[in-house]
Design an enzyme around this catalytic site. Structure first.
Site, PDB file in Angstrom:
ATOM      1  N   ASP A  41       0.927  -1.397  -0.286  1.00 43.00           N
ATOM      2  CA  ASP A  41      -0.633  -0.105  -0.021  1.00 43.00           C
ATOM      3  C   ASP A  41       0.929   1.399   0.440  1.00 43.00           C
ATOM      4  OD1 ASP A  41      -2.137  -1.815   0.797  1.00 43.00           O
ATOM      5  OD2 ASP A  41      -1.698  -1.661   3.210  1.00 43.00           O
ATOM      6  N   SER A 173     -13.185  -0.036   1.465  1.00 47.55           N
ATOM      7  CA  SER A 173     -12.765  -1.016   1.145  1.00 47.55           C
ATOM      8  C   SER A 173     -13.481  -2.211   1.020  1.00 47.55           C
ATOM      9  CB  SER A 173     -11.873  -1.523   2.012  1.00 47.55           C
ATOM     10  OG  SER A 173     -11.570  -2.553   1.616  1.00 47.55           O
ATOM     11  N   TRP A 175     -17.363  -3.730   1.755  1.00 46.30           N
ATOM     12  CA  TRP A 175     -18.937  -3.337   2.104  1.00 46.30           C
ATOM     13  C   TRP A 175     -19.365  -2.524   0.615  1.00 46.30           C
ATOM     14  CZ3 TRP A 175     -15.493  -4.268   5.351  1.00 46.30           C
ATOM     15  CH2 TRP A 175     -15.982  -5.319   6.726  1.00 46.30           C
ATOM     16  N   GLU A 205     -11.413  -1.060  -3.468  1.00 46.16           N
ATOM     17  CA  GLU A 205     -10.798  -0.251  -1.963  1.00 46.16           C
ATOM     18  C   GLU A 205      -9.671   0.500  -3.407  1.00 46.16           C
ATOM     19  OE1 GLU A 205      -9.581  -3.664   0.161  1.00 46.16           O
ATOM     20  OE2 GLU A 205      -7.766  -4.167  -1.354  1.00 46.16           O
TER      21      GLU A 205
END
Length: 313
Positions: A41, A173, A175, A205
């Protein structure tokens, strides 16, 4: 199922992503990196002649390079955990911080970061600021949080400054997908309501927003990270004439309906590329899992081109 960025990756790496649209061919320059390139990330900024990459890990990991190709690890941002983190995320692993984003605005470096635990949306986004990229960093506290009662997840923050100088924060992210909120210029915290900008049943995400020639571009990562060479992460993009959307892909499919043009799905060596960051509209970075090194997540950088108004590398 849910985002799995983290404990597996940190243990393995730091102890040393429906139906989609057109795939854009890669042709721009790939930077040959050396040194310590283990990241997950990543976010990048250049200060003077030095590149800085911050990434997931203990206290937020920090790499530097004088030329953009040879990298070394320096001091982490937080030497020890802040007391308020576990107030909002009781299950957070000690000093385990995810998915930072670094930007310069109004005379300060702003570092947003995520506090969470695997598979949970009991999460929070925190903020630190500094006048020097190497710190010391000031704790600016909580930005936004989610609990199990929310249908979105407060992780993967990205700060974007629009052409009028207004700050915005995108995040999210899985959901119900990716969200966008306007920020107060002084506090750099949300003001006003959330706007949904992308959703996908298989998960989406890590938003990144860029602006170029009248269009806002929304980059995101889809499918699953954090499974080494078995990761299925991919990077997608859509664009809009408004920062709040709707963002559509090259086939005109809305990113609120699972759209997104794939710009990188990996290759034989580099599996599951994702969690991209775009810098100055001409550099794109991300992590990918190195099949030649037991799936270790590493930093990748490419020149970013814009043929026909769409990003490519």
């Amino acid at each position: 199922m849910f985002k799995g960025k983290k404990k597996w990756m940190l243990a393995a790496a730091l102890s040393v992503v429906m139906s989609l649209s057109l795939v854009i061919p890669a042709f721009a320059a790939f930077w040959n990196l050396t040194g310590d390139t283990v990241v997950h990330d990543p976010t990048i900024i250049k200060v003077g002649t030095t590149y800085h990459v911050f990434s997931t890990g203990q206290g937020i990991q920090h790499l530097t390079s004088s030329n953009g190709t040879s990298w070394s690890r320096t001091n982490q941002v937080f030497a020890s955990p802040l007391s308020w983190w576990k107030t909002y995320v009781p299950n957070q692993a000690t000093n385990d911080l995810w998915a930072p984003d670094i930007e310069y605005y109004n005379g300060k470096y702003w570092l947003y970061y995520s506090i969470s635990s695997f598979g949970s949306n009991t999460s929070a986004i925190g903020l630190a600021s500094a006048t020097n990229i190497n710190g010391p960093w000031t704790d600016n506290g909580l930005v936004i949080r989610t609990t199990s009662s929310n249908n979105y997840n407060a992780i993967d923050p990205h700060l974007f400054i629009d052409p009028s100088g207004n700050p915005w924060l995108s995040f999210g992210s899985f959901w119900s997908g990716l969200k966008l909120t306007r920020l107060d210029k002084n506090t750099m915290k949300p003001t006003g309501s959330l706007t949904s900008i992308a959703s996908r049943s298989g998960g989406i995400e890590a938003p990144t927003i860029a602006y170029r020639q009248g269009y806002y571009y929304l980059f995101a990562s889809i499918d699953s990270c954090c499974q080494g060479v078995n990761s299925t992460y991919k990077m997608v993009v859509g664009r809009s004439t408004s920062i709040t959307g709707p963002y559509v892909d090259q086939n005109g499919v809305s990113m609120m309906n699972g759209g997104g043009t794939i710009i990188d799905a990996g290759n034989v060596r580099w599996k599951g590329p994702g969690h991209q960051d775009v810098y100055n509209n001409n550099i794109i970075i991300r992590h990918a899992y190195d099949a030649d090194d037991n799936g270790t997540p590493k930093l990748l950088i490419n020149d970013l081109n814009w043929p026909n108004g769409w990003p490519s590398y």
